[in-house]
Design a protein around this motif. Structure first.
Motif, PDB file in Angstrom:
ATOM      1  N   ILE A  30     -33.867 -47.408  29.774  1.00 35.97           N
ATOM      2  CA  ILE A  30     -32.649 -48.045  30.303  1.00 35.97           C
ATOM      3  C   ILE A  30     -32.437 -49.409  29.653  1.00 35.97           C
ATOM      4  N   LEU A  31     -33.488 -50.219  29.625  1.00 33.60           N
ATOM      5  CA  LEU A  31     -33.353 -51.577  29.106  1.00 33.60           C
ATOM      6  C   LEU A  31     -33.227 -51.579  27.591  1.00 33.60           C
ATOM      7  N   GLY A  32     -33.892 -50.643  26.926  1.00 28.45           N
ATOM      8  CA  GLY A  32     -33.733 -50.539  25.476  1.00 28.45           C
ATOM      9  C   GLY A  32     -32.288 -50.277  25.099  1.00 28.45           C
ATOM     10  N   GLN A  33     -31.636 -49.393  25.848  1.00 30.26           N
ATOM     11  CA  GLN A  33     -30.223 -49.084  25.565  1.00 30.26           C
ATOM     12  C   GLN A  33     -29.310 -50.241  25.958  1.00 30.26           C
ATOM     13  N   LEU A  34     -29.604 -50.900  27.091  1.00 24.31           N
ATOM     14  CA  LEU A  34     -28.793 -52.039  27.510  1.00 24.31           C
ATOM     15  C   LEU A  34     -28.864 -53.163  26.480  1.00 24.31           C
ATOM     16  N   LEU A  35     -30.070 -53.443  25.977  1.00 26.35           N
ATOM     17  CA  LEU A  35     -30.266 -54.583  25.085  1.00 26.35           C
ATOM     18  C   LEU A  35     -29.800 -54.305  23.660  1.00 26.35           C
ATOM     19  N   SER A  36     -29.976 -53.064  23.210  1.00 28.70           N
ATOM     20  CA  SER A  36     -29.633 -52.733  21.819  1.00 28.70           C
ATOM     21  C   SER A  36     -28.225 -52.197  21.660  1.00 28.70           C
ATOM     22  N   GLY A  37     -27.656 -51.656  22.755  1.00 28.42           N
ATOM     23  CA  GLY A  37     -26.347 -51.007  22.652  1.00 28.42           C
ATOM     24  C   GLY A  37     -26.414 -49.653  21.975  1.00 28.42           C
ATOM     25  N   ARG A  38     -27.613 -49.098  21.827  1.00 25.29           N
ATOM     26  CA  ARG A  38     -27.784 -47.811  21.138  1.00 25.29           C
ATOM     27  C   ARG A  38     -28.517 -46.817  22.032  1.00 25.29           C
ATOM     28  N   ARG A  39     -28.151 -45.532  21.891  1.00 27.80           N
ATOM     29  CA  ARG A  39     -28.891 -44.474  22.584  1.00 27.80           C
ATOM     30  C   ARG A  39     -30.240 -44.267  21.910  1.00 27.80           C
ATOM     31  N   LEU A  40     -31.245 -43.948  22.711  1.00 25.08           N
ATOM     32  CA  LEU A  40     -32.583 -43.694  22.185  1.00 25.08           C
ATOM     33  C   LEU A  40     -32.877 -42.201  22.109  1.00 25.08           C
ATOM     34  N   CYS A  41     -31.860 -41.384  22.387  1.00 29.86           N
ATOM     35  CA  CYS A  41     -31.991 -39.926  22.338  1.00 29.86           C
ATOM     36  C   CYS A  41     -30.743 -39.378  21.662  1.00 29.86           C
ATOM     37  N   LYS A  42     -30.917 -38.563  20.625  1.00 30.29           N
ATOM     38  CA  LYS A  42     -29.758 -38.048  19.880  1.00 30.29           C
ATOM     39  C   LYS A  42     -29.037 -36.945  20.650  1.00 30.29           C
ATOM     40  N   ALA A  43     -29.784 -36.094  21.317  1.00 34.26           N
ATOM     41  CA  ALA A  43     -29.182 -34.957  22.023  1.00 34.26           C
ATOM     42  C   ALA A  43     -28.344 -35.445  23.195  1.00 34.26           C
ATOM     43  N   THR A  44     -27.341 -34.666  23.558  1.00 27.02           N
ATOM     44  CA  THR A  44     -26.477 -35.010  24.692  1.00 27.02           C
ATOM     45  C   THR A  44     -26.437 -33.921  25.761  1.00 27.02           C
ATOM     46  N   GLU A  45     -26.784 -32.691  25.435  1.00 25.69           N
ATOM     47  CA  GLU A  45     -26.822 -31.601  26.407  1.00 25.69           C
ATOM     48  C   GLU A  45     -28.200 -31.527  27.059  1.00 25.69           C
ATOM     49  N   GLU A  46     -28.246 -31.098  28.321  1.00 33.40           N
ATOM     50  CA  GLU A  46     -29.489 -31.146  29.085  1.00 33.40           C
ATOM     51  C   GLU A  46     -30.636 -30.408  28.404  1.00 33.40           C
ATOM     52  N   SER A 106     -32.312 -44.902  36.755  1.00 34.41           N
ATOM     53  CA  SER A 106     -31.228 -44.626  35.819  1.00 34.41           C
ATOM     54  C   SER A 106     -30.280 -45.816  35.831  1.00 34.41           C
ATOM     55  N   PRO A 107     -29.396 -45.931  34.837  1.00 31.01           N
ATOM     56  CA  PRO A 107     -28.440 -47.059  34.832  1.00 31.01           C
ATOM     57  C   PRO A 107     -27.479 -47.026  36.010  1.00 31.01           C
ATOM     58  N   ASP A 108     -27.329 -45.876  36.642  1.00 33.96           N
ATOM     59  CA  ASP A 108     -26.455 -45.789  37.821  1.00 33.96           C
ATOM     60  C   ASP A 108     -27.139 -46.312  39.077  1.00 33.96           C
ATOM     61  N   HIS A 109     -28.457 -46.366  39.070  1.00 28.41           N
ATOM     62  CA  HIS A 109     -29.210 -46.764  40.254  1.00 28.41           C
ATOM     63  C   HIS A 109     -29.636 -48.230  40.219  1.00 28.41           C
ATOM     64  N   LEU A 110     -29.349 -48.916  39.115  1.00 20.88           N
ATOM     65  CA  LEU A 110     -29.595 -50.354  39.011  1.00 20.88           C
ATOM     66  C   LEU A 110     -28.251 -51.064  39.033  1.00 20.88           C
ATOM     67  N   VAL A 111     -28.101 -52.038  39.915  1.00 17.78           N
ATOM     68  CA  VAL A 111     -26.822 -52.725  40.062  1.00 17.78           C
ATOM     69  C   VAL A 111     -27.040 -54.235  40.059  1.00 17.78           C
ATOM     70  N   LEU A 112     -26.009 -54.939  39.625  1.00 21.39           N
ATOM     71  CA  LEU A 112     -25.995 -56.402  39.666  1.00 21.39           C
ATOM     72  C   LEU A 112     -25.312 -56.806  40.960  1.00 21.39           C
ATOM     73  N   ALA A 113     -26.064 -57.368  41.892  1.00 26.97           N
ATOM     74  CA  ALA A 113     -25.546 -57.532  43.252  1.00 26.97           C
ATOM     75  C   ALA A 113     -25.780 -58.935  43.778  1.00 26.97           C
ATOM     76  N   SER A 114     -24.829 -59.405  44.584  1.00 28.20           N
ATOM     77  CA  SER A 114     -25.033 -60.602  45.398  1.00 28.20           C
ATOM     78  C   SER A 114     -25.600 -60.130  46.733  1.00 28.20           C
ATOM     79  N   VAL A 115     -26.666 -60.748  47.188  1.00 31.47           N
ATOM     80  CA  VAL A 115     -27.343 -60.238  48.388  1.00 31.47           C
ATOM     81  C   VAL A 115     -27.333 -61.262  49.507  1.00 31.47           C
ATOM     82  N   ASP A 116     -27.326 -60.746  50.725  1.00 25.13           N
ATOM     83  CA  ASP A 116     -27.463 -61.560  51.940  1.00 25.13           C
ATOM     84  C   ASP A 116     -26.427 -62.675  52.031  1.00 25.13           C
TER      85      ASP A 116
END
Length: 285
Positions: free
Chosen positions: A212-228, A145-155
């Motif tokens: 995840i990457l489709g939404q990051l690159l396009s800035g658009r949601r790929l799913c119209k629904a918002t409720e589970e 998920s987008p919450d589990h991918l981070v931009l990090a400096s390592v070591d």
């Protein structure tokens, strides 16, 4: 100031709590300090300290991370059970999440977004390809998920990587399947997972990463629904809307769309085409 307990979170022995960084429906996560080092401590919520599924997820994460040995993912420092229940201590992989980058007021330039996406693709490709003397490890994260991918400096190096967090739904060769109903985080879930037909796997990781990457690159949601419930129905019946990717460079759009094919049999078995298209696209600008 760090303390042995903060906002209801009890630090494992030998550590002090610096700050609480996450409280989910099952787990609480804190930055703790041990001998001058900042680490991540994770516990089930107090009311779930004796919950079997929560304890199993803690053990699963420890078992997986013990065998990955990659600087882009946390390493296990300690795990066990104390008076406050099960816990994990991990090295800190810290940085802005892909969600925060996607929601930033000023979008990143295309070359930067494509470069981040490429690093994420390489990360998953590398982890899926890990092996030992007995063969492929069979790694699957189970909940990209987008919450589990981070931009990090390592070591402590002047190197920026994409890191991956939260391995409570992960699996390796020989491990028992994740509990019934495991599917990941909506809407980053393959149609067959929404329908409950399969368990999470490297194949469903690739699908989630494409969302995840489709939404990051396009800035658009790929799913119209918002409720589970609505998301489960929409994705399970129709998949994700690849037409939202129309603004992307054609090779990137094609590679993502192929990974988002509704039928799993129609998807590529690797991330190579996506990696090539992103590398070429990032180099153009």
């Amino acid at each position: 100031m760090p303390s042995s307990s903060k906002e209801g979170f009890t630090a494992p022995t030998g550590t002090t709590v610096e700050e609480i960084v996450g409280r989910g429906s099952v787990f609480e996560v804190a930055v703790v300090v041990s001998a001058g080092r900042r680490l991540i401590a994770k516990r089930p919520r107090p009311e779930l300290r004796d919950n079997a599924d929560a304890a199993s997820a803690i053990k699963r994460e420890a078992a997986v991370l013990t065998r990955l040995h990659d600087r882009r993912v946390p390493a296990i420092e300690a795990s066990g059970v104390d008076d406050a229940g099960p816990f994990l201590l991990e090295t800190l992989v810290e940085g802005p999440s892909f969600r925060s980058l996607s929601e930033a007021t000023s979008p990143l330039p295309w070359a930067a977004r494509a470069g981040l996406a490429l690093r994420a693709v390489v990360l998953f490709r590398d982890l899926h390809a890990l092996s030992d003397a007995s063969g492929p490890l069979g790694f699957a994260h189970g909940d990209p998920s987008p919450d589990h991918l981070v931009l990090a400096s390592v070591d402590d190096l002047d190197v920026v990587e994409v890191g991956l967090l939260d391995f409570g739904s992960a699996s390796l060769r020989g491990m028992p399947p994740v509990g019934a109903g495991a599917r990941g985080t909506l809407p980053y879930v393959a149609p067959e997972l929404c329908r409950g037909e399969v368990a999470p796997s490297a194949a469903t990781d690739r699908y989630a990463l494409a969302v995840i990457l489709g939404q990051l690159l396009s800035g658009r949601r790929l799913c119209k629904a918002t409720e589970e419930a609505a998301m489960l129905l929409e994705i399970g019946d129709h998949g994700h809307d690849a037409s939202a990717l129309a603004s992307l460079p054609a090779p990137v759009q094609k590679a993502l769309a192929s990974l988002l094919a509704f039928r799993s049999a129609d998807r590529p078995a690797d991330l190579d085409e996506l990696a090539r298209s992103l590398e070429a696209s990032a180099a153009v600008e």
